[in-house]
Scaffold this active site. Structure first.
Site, PDB file in Angstrom:
ATOM      1  N   HIS A 184      -1.454  -3.410 -10.411  1.00  0.00           N
ATOM      2  CA  HIS A 184      -1.724  -3.125  -9.007  1.00  0.00           C
ATOM      3  C   HIS A 184      -1.337  -4.326  -8.134  1.00  0.00           C
ATOM      4  O   HIS A 184      -1.978  -5.369  -8.202  1.00  0.00           O
ATOM      5  CB  HIS A 184      -3.207  -2.808  -8.843  1.00  0.00           C
ATOM      6  CG  HIS A 184      -3.624  -2.446  -7.461  1.00  0.00           C
ATOM      7  ND1 HIS A 184      -4.454  -3.236  -6.701  1.00  0.00           N
ATOM      8  CD2 HIS A 184      -3.318  -1.368  -6.695  1.00  0.00           C
ATOM      9  CE1 HIS A 184      -4.659  -2.664  -5.537  1.00  0.00           C
ATOM     10  NE2 HIS A 184      -3.984  -1.530  -5.491  1.00  0.00           N
TER      11      HIS A 184
ATOM     12  N   HIS B  53       1.298  -4.798   1.345  1.00  0.00           N
ATOM     13  CA  HIS B  53       0.325  -3.701   1.281  1.00  0.00           C
ATOM     14  C   HIS B  53       0.078  -3.040   2.631  1.00  0.00           C
ATOM     15  O   HIS B  53      -0.198  -1.848   2.710  1.00  0.00           O
ATOM     16  CB  HIS B  53      -1.011  -4.189   0.707  1.00  0.00           C
ATOM     17  CG  HIS B  53      -2.026  -3.099   0.633  1.00  0.00           C
ATOM     18  ND1 HIS B  53      -3.014  -2.935   1.581  1.00  0.00           N
ATOM     19  CD2 HIS B  53      -2.168  -2.069  -0.235  1.00  0.00           C
ATOM     20  CE1 HIS B  53      -3.730  -1.863   1.272  1.00  0.00           C
ATOM     21  NE2 HIS B  53      -3.241  -1.321   0.183  1.00  0.00           N
TER      22      HIS B  53
END
Ligand code: CA
Length: 367
Positions: free
Chosen positions: A37, A79
């Site tokens: 991740h 992100h």
């Protein structure tokens, strides 16, 4: 051990007939995947090229990229659509913010790549409005603004992973998330089309290729499946990410010009997984959507979402597994037990983790 052999052995041992669900998702450690991740983000700043190399060396199956677009139409790995959570943009360009989402932000879409390359990147932090003091989002992780990290382009990151695939002989995949397509489209940028064209140029074209494309916006995931990929002669594995409506993850612009949250509630209704399976190959749910947070050590409350998704022929890849203090739900004794619950009691096919070495080692020990 080969998957087929393991399956036969486990069938002989259990003496039961394989259900349709287990044939779709063999309950063997070898078939389960680990998705890094934002890289090995528990150890190095998220999405830094260093965190991706570290994740690669840990032996993961896939490495995740979140993608937003710059002013000059370059895909960069970040992100958020804004730069001020992980870079020093506010000191390098103090006058370049604007108010969006009701907040003052320095948006990647307002900066060229060469401007973004001048920024230092670091661990995630927040800024106190009054004191201007920075606080790390995870106090035990890599220190703020130490060493030297930069925002990478998606091209640079795929070159890293494909380069390592060449030099090591491994076949690690990429797991690309198209961020806030509604916002990019409103700004006149077709981020999904640009992302598909870029990954196609690196040879990712079919479902057999080592790539997943993920998106929170269901209308955009459908457009990718039904319009963009056919136009580009591509057919990649698609992941429908699932959010809570209250997070304001996916927004819509009303005729009055205001923003309203896309309503995800239909995804929790009976029959939802069949609907998603018409355009996606997998779901990416938040882990409390699979194991209710009201669960206790003696009483796990597992929802129907995983079995419904499997019955509809989809894979299930929940997010996000973190072993930081306070991040392991009370129903699990420790991180390894949390992994065991999700991989083998819930039966997910893979999971997103900030600590990919722990998931790789957990699965390896079972082989
Ligand atoms: Ca993501």
């Amino acid at each position: 051990m080969k998957i087929a052999t393991l399956l036969i052995v486990s069938l002989l041992l259990s003496g039961c007939v394989m259900s349709p669900t287990s044939s779709l998702t063999p309950q063997t450690a070898e078939a389960k995947i680990v998705i890094a991740h934002r890289g090995a983000s528990g150890y190095l700043p998220e999405h830094s090229i260093a965190s991706k190399a570290m994740a690669y060396a840990m032996g993961v199956d896939y490495i995740e990229q979140d993608v937003v677009m710059t002013k000059d139409d370059v895909l960069v790995v970040l992100h958020d659509p804004y730069l001020d959570r992980v870079t020093n943009v506010m000191t390098v360009f103090p006058n370049r913010s604007r108010v969006v989402f009701g907040q003052r932000r320095w948006l990647a879409i307002d900066f060229t790549l060469s401007e973004i390359k001048r920024l230092s990147m670091t661990e995630a932090f927040s800024v106190d409005e009054k004191s201007k003091q920075l606080t790390a989002s995870y106090s035990q992780r890599f220190p703020l603004f130490k060493s030297s990290f930069r925002v990478s382009t998606l091209k640079e990151e795929i070159e890293l992973i494909q380069g390592l695939n060449k030099s090591t002989g491994n076949k690690i995949g990429v797991y690309v998330e198209i961020k806030a397509p509604w916002f990019h489209l409103a700004e006149g940028k077709d981020i999904s089309k640009a992302t598909l064209e870029l990954v196609k140029s690196f040879g990712y074209k079919t479902k057999q290729d080592n790539i997943f494309i993920q998106c929170f916006d269901p209308d955009e995931t459908k457009r990718i499946k039904q319009v963009l990929m056919p136009e580009l002669a591509m057919d990649l594995k698609l992941v429908q990410l699932i959010a809570e409506t209250s997070w304001n993850e996916t927004m819509r612009i009303t005729p009055e010009g205001t923003l309203t949250a896309y309503n995800y509630d239909w995804m929790f209704e009976p029959g939802a997984m069949e609907k998603i399976a018409q355009y996606a190959d997998a779901i990416g749910p938040w882990k409390p959507m699979l194991v209710d947070d009201k669960s206790t050590r003696g009483n796990l409350i597992i929802t129907d979402m995983t079995s419904d998704a499997h019955k509809a022929g989809m894979l299930v890849h929940p997010y996000t597994f973190r072993s930081d203090d306070g991040r392991i739900p009370d129903y699990a004794e420790n991180f390894e037990q949390l992994l065991e619950i999700f991989y083998f009691k819930v039966g997910v096919d893979g999971l997103f983790t900030d600590f990919p070495d722990k998931a790789v080692n957990y699965l390896k020990a079972l082989d």
